[in-house]
Every structure is written in structure tokens, then in C-alpha cells.
Design a protein around this motif. Structure first.
Motif, PDB file in Angstrom:
ATOM      1  N   PHE A 143       0.837  -1.206   0.000  1.00 16.17           N
ATOM      2  CA  PHE A 143       0.000   0.000   0.000  1.00 16.17           C
ATOM      3  C   PHE A 143       0.874   1.260   0.000  1.00 16.17           C
ATOM      4  O   PHE A 143       0.601   2.237  -0.702  1.00 16.17           O
ATOM      5  CB  PHE A 143      -0.918   0.017   1.226  1.00 16.17           C
ATOM      6  CG  PHE A 143      -2.075  -0.949   1.135  1.00 16.17           C
ATOM      7  CD1 PHE A 143      -2.702  -1.197  -0.077  1.00 16.17           C
ATOM      8  CD2 PHE A 143      -2.554  -1.600   2.269  1.00 16.17           C
ATOM      9  CE1 PHE A 143      -3.768  -2.081  -0.164  1.00 16.17           C
ATOM     10  CE2 PHE A 143      -3.613  -2.483   2.195  1.00 16.17           C
ATOM     11  CZ  PHE A 143      -4.223  -2.730   0.970  1.00 16.17           C
ATOM     12  N   MET A 144       1.946   1.223   0.792  1.00 21.87           N
ATOM     13  CA  MET A 144       2.834   2.370   0.907  1.00 21.87           C
ATOM     14  C   MET A 144       3.508   2.680  -0.426  1.00 21.87           C
ATOM     15  O   MET A 144       3.611   3.842  -0.855  1.00 21.87           O
ATOM     16  CB  MET A 144       3.895   2.111   1.984  1.00 21.87           C
ATOM     17  CG  MET A 144       4.774   3.334   2.282  1.00 21.87           C
ATOM     18  SD  MET A 144       6.096   2.932   3.428  1.00 21.87           S
ATOM     19  CE  MET A 144       5.142   2.390   4.831  1.00 21.87           C
ATOM     20  N   SER A 145       3.965   1.622  -1.112  1.00 23.56           N
ATOM     21  CA  SER A 145       4.626   1.822  -2.415  1.00 23.56           C
ATOM     22  C   SER A 145       3.650   2.398  -3.444  1.00 23.56           C
ATOM     23  O   SER A 145       4.012   3.231  -4.280  1.00 23.56           O
ATOM     24  CB  SER A 145       5.212   0.503  -2.921  1.00 23.56           C
ATOM     25  OG  SER A 145       4.194  -0.398  -3.301  1.00 23.56           O
ATOM     26  N   GLN A 146       2.393   1.965  -3.355  1.00 23.04           N
ATOM     27  CA  GLN A 146       1.384   2.487  -4.278  1.00 23.04           C
ATOM     28  C   GLN A 146       1.115   3.982  -4.027  1.00 23.04           C
ATOM     29  O   GLN A 146       0.934   4.769  -4.959  1.00 23.04           O
ATOM     30  CB  GLN A 146       0.088   1.685  -4.126  1.00 23.04           C
ATOM     31  CG  GLN A 146       0.186   0.263  -4.650  1.00 23.04           C
ATOM     32  CD  GLN A 146      -1.049  -0.568  -4.325  1.00 23.04           C
ATOM     33  OE1 GLN A 146      -1.921  -0.116  -3.582  1.00 23.04           O
ATOM     34  NE2 GLN A 146      -1.116  -1.773  -4.883  1.00 23.04           N
ATOM     35  N   ILE A 147       1.087   4.354  -2.749  1.00 23.94           N
ATOM     36  CA  ILE A 147       0.874   5.768  -2.416  1.00 23.94           C
ATOM     37  C   ILE A 147       2.019   6.617  -2.960  1.00 23.94           C
ATOM     38  O   ILE A 147       1.805   7.692  -3.547  1.00 23.94           O
ATOM     39  CB  ILE A 147       0.751   5.946  -0.886  1.00 23.94           C
ATOM     40  CG1 ILE A 147      -0.585   5.387  -0.401  1.00 23.94           C
ATOM     41  CG2 ILE A 147       0.857   7.420  -0.490  1.00 23.94           C
ATOM     42  CD1 ILE A 147      -0.761   5.398   1.106  1.00 23.94           C
ATOM     43  N   ILE A 148       3.278   6.119  -2.800  1.00 26.01           N
ATOM     44  CA  ILE A 148       4.450   6.883  -3.247  1.00 26.01           C
ATOM     45  C   ILE A 148       4.520   6.953  -4.776  1.00 26.01           C
ATOM     46  O   ILE A 148       4.692   8.033  -5.377  1.00 26.01           O
ATOM     47  CB  ILE A 148       5.749   6.272  -2.678  1.00 26.01           C
ATOM     48  CG1 ILE A 148       5.769   6.443  -1.147  1.00 26.01           C
ATOM     49  CG2 ILE A 148       6.986   6.925  -3.295  1.00 26.01           C
ATOM     50  CD1 ILE A 148       6.890   5.703  -0.472  1.00 26.01           C
ATOM     51  N   ASP A 149       4.403   5.778  -5.433  1.00 24.24           N
ATOM     52  CA  ASP A 149       4.626   5.705  -6.875  1.00 24.24           C
ATOM     53  C   ASP A 149       3.447   6.246  -7.700  1.00 24.24           C
ATOM     54  O   ASP A 149       3.632   6.730  -8.825  1.00 24.24           O
ATOM     55  CB  ASP A 149       4.911   4.258  -7.294  1.00 24.24           C
ATOM     56  CG  ASP A 149       6.244   3.764  -6.739  1.00 24.24           C
ATOM     57  OD1 ASP A 149       7.111   4.619  -6.471  1.00 24.24           O
ATOM     58  OD2 ASP A 149       6.398   2.545  -6.570  1.00 24.24           O
ATOM     59  N   VAL A 150       2.220   6.142  -7.161  1.00 24.23           N
ATOM     60  CA  VAL A 150       1.044   6.585  -7.921  1.00 24.23           C
ATOM     61  C   VAL A 150       0.476   7.883  -7.350  1.00 24.23           C
ATOM     62  O   VAL A 150       0.318   8.878  -8.053  1.00 24.23           O
ATOM     63  CB  VAL A 150      -0.044   5.490  -7.946  1.00 24.23           C
ATOM     64  CG1 VAL A 150      -1.275   5.985  -8.723  1.00 24.23           C
ATOM     65  CG2 VAL A 150       0.497   4.202  -8.559  1.00 24.23           C
ATOM     66  N   GLY A 151       0.179   7.865  -6.024  1.00 15.75           N
ATOM     67  CA  GLY A 151      -0.472   9.017  -5.429  1.00 15.75           C
ATOM     68  C   GLY A 151       0.432  10.235  -5.328  1.00 15.75           C
ATOM     69  O   GLY A 151       0.097  11.312  -5.814  1.00 15.75           O
ATOM     70  N   VAL A 152       1.621  10.049  -4.691  1.00 18.32           N
ATOM     71  CA  VAL A 152       2.532  11.177  -4.509  1.00 18.32           C
ATOM     72  C   VAL A 152       3.132  11.616  -5.830  1.00 18.32           C
ATOM     73  O   VAL A 152       3.182  12.813  -6.153  1.00 18.32           O
ATOM     74  CB  VAL A 152       3.644  10.826  -3.492  1.00 18.32           C
ATOM     75  CG1 VAL A 152       4.655  11.972  -3.394  1.00 18.32           C
ATOM     76  CG2 VAL A 152       3.043  10.513  -2.121  1.00 18.32           C
ATOM     77  N   ALA A 153       3.596  10.623  -6.637  1.00 19.85           N
ATOM     78  CA  ALA A 153       4.224  10.953  -7.917  1.00 19.85           C
ATOM     79  C   ALA A 153       3.235  11.669  -8.858  1.00 19.85           C
ATOM     80  O   ALA A 153       3.625  12.556  -9.629  1.00 19.85           O
ATOM     81  CB  ALA A 153       4.762   9.695  -8.578  1.00 19.85           C
TER      82      ALA A 153
END
Length: 576
Positions: A36-46
Motif C-alpha cells: 500500500f505504501m509503495s502504491q501511495i508513493i509511486d502513484v499518489g505522490v508521484a
């Protein structure tokens, strides 16, 4: 360890099944968090996608809540299963000890049995708790983290191929060498319990002989040995912690190094590296948890082996499948010899005599001649090494053991008193005895007068081992306990030694009236205790020197005559 799981019974089995299932729920939720954390960083934050961040964040909160339920549920059900296992194990061990004959108990130290019922059971109990919680969580979290890492980046996951074998080999090595150290540790714990028990029970002797410093040195030595054994055992296991930390930190460095190279070449996203590091952290934490399991297992296995040793003991004295009942109380010894174990010398040698039903028989002899051993064969506390002990013409080994002991009352010279009330102690001989029988029996045992002088008479409390009673009072309570049983065979093993001559004479007279038509065997150091017996057996160095009445022995046996003269003077010859 596995053998002891048979003590997991009833609802504890259901709890033991539910606990790991709840832990699987927690592990599953924990494994989802880094992704979930990687998805937030790579999709949401990016992509500056706030709704996506909030959506995945909500999923993380839900997973955390479900993980909380799983972890709490596992702890709850694991605790119930573990406590019940400990309860059943202690009960089973205590019951097993009660079934052992004196021969087996003689091979076990009291201190060792106490350690088993307390510390060893606790070690097994703790291992069970660890198994239901950490042993489920750690492997699944470790394997799950590796799988998720491979899912994120198969190339980066090859780092595990180097790190994990090193850690696994270290665990196997430590497990091999820690087990004998923990076995030694338990023996040192036995020793310190032995020293403490002897010092507590022998405190009067220690003070009277002014050997406090000597006993303090002895305790300090045992304590030092326990400390050194503990340090040695723990040091071996603690080596695992730095090894795992070192290897896993190198793994994190390798992930950052090679992952950075892959990010610079657009082969990997930054969020995946963050998730990867989280999975490595989870793997490291699970391996550290596995180390705790290894430490607990080493100690628990040593404890379990000691407990299983007791459970594997086969009582040398037990009922035959077709044990017989008897209704004749004639006692006969045929060529009986006895020794306590294979390496010891014979305590009794070629004993032959007969006791008719209703007779009073005295047994006398020097200290260590085998008198107490002889009567213990009648109650079948031990079995004869050679020859036969017969009751009613039947070999004692063929008689129903419960019926045999129900028909024998034995007052031993040890005067065992239990904590509780005076009434409780006397009623051990007959739990259904009413107040009239209690009073009548205490009067016959010459105990009634001193009991009534106490503030609460029969309800007066007795301290541990009867410390608030005199030696004579303890003896009379033990005699009352045997009398109230009203058995067909009554045995007194030097159980009036603490009484004055007048009290003993009254006691002997009361017992003789009460036990009319019952078989009575009296072991005594004083001639006055056996002079009126139908026949007297003189034991010398494990052999029968002579059998006969007081008059006969005075005229025909030098050993008996010398004992009588030494106690009663030359005037005893007139009696003879």
C-alpha cells in the motif's frame, strides 16, 4: 515436547486452533502495508493524486484494524490454551508421581520433582505460548515478506539467496550447542533447590551447631554455579542476535545500493525500494522472533525431556490385571530377602516367620537392623527381592493393592503432619468419621487432653510440617489417624519414642483394648513397648536372631536379654 501436547484437552484444543488462525489474519494485514505504501508513493505522490492517496490510506487503516483484531484474538486464545496446558500438565505430573512406588521415588530427588512441577512446567507452558503466537507469526511473516519482495522485484529479491542461508546455518549451530547447556542449567537449578530445602528444614541444626557461614558458603557456591551455567547458556544463544542484525543490515545496504542503480536506469520505482526495505525489516524482525523461539525451545526441550522421563517411568508396584481380594489376615514371610537396588547390599536376609490373625507381635533390634524395612514389605511399599510375603495364604503381589492398603494402618517413625487443622489430619484415616468417633479415637491415642487445651480444640490450625506441635503431640495425632481408620492390621513403627513412660503405658493399654481381635505389629526401641506381645521377633543385622515371648527370649537370647537389662536394669530378670 510433542508428547506433552496430549495434555491439551477440551476447550484448550479449540483455543489452540483458533489462535494461529487469528495470527494469520494479523500477518496477512501486515504484509499488505508495504505494498500500500509503495502504491501511495509511486502513484499518489508521484501523480499528486490526493483521492488515490486517501483511498489507499483508508485501506491501510482498515488493514491495521483487522490486524489488531487478529493479534488481540491470538493473544487471548493462546493464553487460554497455554494456561490450561500448564494446569493439566502439573496435574498429570503430580498424579504420576503419586502412582510411583518408593523404588522409583528413591531415584528422584525431591528438589528435582519440585523443579519439574514449577520451573519445568513453566518452561513448557512458555514454549506453547510462543508457538501459538510467534511460531505462527514469524515463519509466515518471513516467507510472506520474501514472496512479496519477489513479487515487487524478482532481481532484487535474489539478495535473500545469500542472506538467509547464513542465518539458517547460524540458528542450526546455536540450537545444537544450546540444548545441553540448558539441560545443565536445569540440573543446577535442581541443586540450588536442594540446598535451599535442606537449609530451611535443617535451620535448627544449623543454628545449634553454628554452621551458618558454612551453609552460606554452600548456598553461594550453588548460586554461583547456577549463574555461570545461565550465563554460558544465554551467551551461546545471544550470538544469534548480532549475526542476524549484521546480515540483515548488510541486506538493507545492498537493496539501497543495487535498487538505487536500478532506479537511475528507470528499471525500478522509488516506492518499490521503500516497500522492499519494509519487507526486509519485517523479515529481520521475524528472524529475531525465530531466535526467541530457538532460545525458548532449547530450554523447553530440556525441561520437557525431564518431565517425560518421569512419565515414562513404569511403577514397579502395581495391581495385576486379575488382582485378588482376601479375607484372611494371617501374615507369613517365606525366605524373604530384600535390597533397595541392584548395587546395594541385602538389608533383610532369609526372613521366615508367621503372624496369626489377632496376634500382637513385637519387633525389636538395634538401629539399622532392618525393622522398618520389614514392615514396609507388608504394606507393599517395596516388593521383596527374594522370597514371598503372604497374607491369608496369598502372595502379596497377587492381592488387590487398594484392598491391601485399606486394611493396613501404618504409623511411621517420621510422624508426617500436614498443614490444616487437627481434625483434618486425624480424618485422613477416615474422611467419613463423625465427631463421636473423632473424640473416641483421640482419647485412645492419648491426644484428647492436649487438643482440648488449644483455643479451637479440633479446629486448631497446624503449621507446615507440624512446627507448632511437640514431637509427642505429632506422634499421638499420627496414632489417632491410624486408629480412626479401623484397619485389620495395625503397625506402629517406633511411633511412641517421644512419649514419656507413663503416657506410653496408658497408650499401649488403650490401643490393646481398641484393637482386640486385630493384628498388631509394634516396632519399638524400648522393651516396655513389646513385653506383653504374644511373640517378639528379634532382628539383628537384617536377620532373625530369635522369635518368642518375653520370658522365652530373656532365657534364650543374649541380644534381647542385653537390651532388656540395659533399659530396665537387673530387676528385669525377675520379670523373665
Amino acid at each position: 515436547m510433542i508428547k506433552l501436547l496430549r495434555f491439551l484437552k477440551g476447550s484448550a484444543i479449540l483455543c489452540a486452533i483458533i489462535a494461529p488462525l487469528m495470527m494469520l489474519l494479523e500477518v496477512s494485514m501486515d504484509l499488505m502495508q508495504p505494498t500500500f505504501m509503495s502504491q501511495i508513493i509511486d502513484v499518489g505522490v508521484a501523480g499528486s493524486n490526493t483521492p488515490y492517496i486517501l483511498s489507499i490510506g483508508g485501506n491501510m487503516l482498515l488493514a491495521a484494524f483487522l490486524g489488531l483484531i487478529g493479534g488481540s484474538g491470538c493473544s487471548f486464545f493462546a493464553s487460554i490454551a497455554t494456561m490450561k496446558l500448564g494446569q493439566n500438565l502439573r496435574q498429570g505430573l503430580f498424579n504420576k508421581i503419586q502412582t510411583l512406588s518408593f523404588h522409583e521415588i528413591d531415584t528422584l530427588k525431591t528438589s528435582s520433582l519440585i523443579t519439574m512441577l514449577t520451573n519445568d512446567v513453566t518452561q513448557v507452558q512458555n514454549m506453547m505460548l510462543t508457538a501459538l503466537r510467534i511460531m505462527v507469526r514469524a515463519p509466515f511473516l518471513c516467507i510472506g515478506s520474501i514472496i512479496m519482495s519477489y513479487y515487487l522485484s524478482p532481481k532484487l529479491a535474489t539478495i535473500y539467496l545469500i542472506a538467509l542461508p547464513i542465518i539458517i546455518l547460524a540458528i542450526i549451530f546455536i540450537l545444537k550447542y544450546s540444548y545441553p547447556l540448558f539441560l545443565l542449567l536445569q540440573s543446577k537449578l535442581d541443586n540450588i533447590n536442594l540446598v535451599m530445602r535442606e537449609n530451611i528444614l535443617g535451620v535448627k541444626v544449623i543454628k545449634v551447631f553454628n554452621i551458618i557461614d558454612k551453609q552460606l558458603h554452600r548456598f553461594n557456591l550453588a548460586n554461583e554455579e547456577l549463574k555461570n551455567a545461565n550465563i554460558k547458556a544465554q551467551n551461546v544463544n545471544m550470538i544469534l542476535w548480532p549475526i542476524v542484525s549484521f546480515v540483515m543490515n548488510l541486506t538493507v545496504i545492498a537493496v539501497i545500493w543495487f535498487g538505487g542503480i536500478m532506479v537511475s536506469k528507470d528499471l525500478l520505482q522509488v516506492g518499490i525500494i521503500m516497500a522492499f526495505i519494509n519487507y526486509i525489516t519485517q523479515t529481520m524482525n521475524s528472524l529475531i522472533a525465530l531466535i526467541t523461539i530457538v532460545i525458548n525451545y532449547s530450554r523447553a526441550k530440556a525441561s520437557a525431556d525431564r518431565i517425560n522421563k518421569v512419565f515414562s517411568m513404569v511403577p514397579s508396584i502395581k495391581n495385576k490385571e486379575q488382582a485378588k481380594n482376601f479375607d484372611n489376615y494371617e501374615i507369613e514371610f517365606k525366605n524373604v530377602s530384600f535390597k533397595y537396588n541392584e548395587t546395594s547390599e541385602y538389608v533383610l536376609k532369609n526372613i521366615n516367620f508367621n503372624i496369626n490373625q489377632g496376634e500382637k507381635v513385637g519387633i525389636i533390634g538395634s538401629t539399622g537392623s532392618g525393622k522398618s524395612t520389614l514392615v514396609s514389605l507388608i504394606a507393599r511399599l517395596y516388593d521383596a527381592t527374594d522370597g514371598e510375603v503372604l497374607i491369608g495364604g496369598m502372595n502379596i503381589k497377587d492381592i488387590n493393592l487398594t484392598q491391601l492398603r485399606e486394611n493396613i494402618s501404618l504409623v511411621s517413625q517420621e510422624n508426617t503432619i500436614f498443614s490444616g487443622t487437627i481434625e483434618d489430619n486425624i480424618k485422613f484415616g477416615n474422611l467419613s468419621a463423625d465427631e463421636n468417633l473423632l473424640i473416641e479415637t483421640s482419647k485412645d491415642a492419648e491426644a484428647y487432653d492436649f487438643i482440648m487445651k488449644k483455643e479451637k480444640d479440633f479446629q486448631s490450625n497446624i503449621e507446615q510440617r507440624g512446627h507448632n506441635l511437640s514431637g509427642g503431640q505429632k506422634q499421638r495425632i499420627c496414632i489417632a489417624r491410624a486408629l480412626i481408620k479401623n484397619s485389620k492390621i495395625f503397625i506402629m513403627d517406633d511411633s511412641t519414642s517421644a512419649l514419656d513412660m507413663a503416657t506410653e503405658a496408658r497408650l499401649q493399654n488403650s490401643i490393646k483394648k481398641r484393637l482386640k481381635d486385630k493384628t498388631m505389629i509394634v516396632i519399638a526401641q524400648r522393651i516396655s513397648g513389646v513385653m506383653d506381645a504374644d511373640k517378639i521377633i528379634v532382628i539383628d543385622n537384617g536377620e532373625i536372631s530369635a522369635i518368642g515371648s518375653h520370658d522365652y527370649l530373656m532365657n534364650n537370647n543374649e541380644i534381647y536379654r542385653s537390651i532388656a537389662i540395659s533399659q530396665l536394669g537387673e530387676d528385669v530378670k525377675k520379670i523373665g
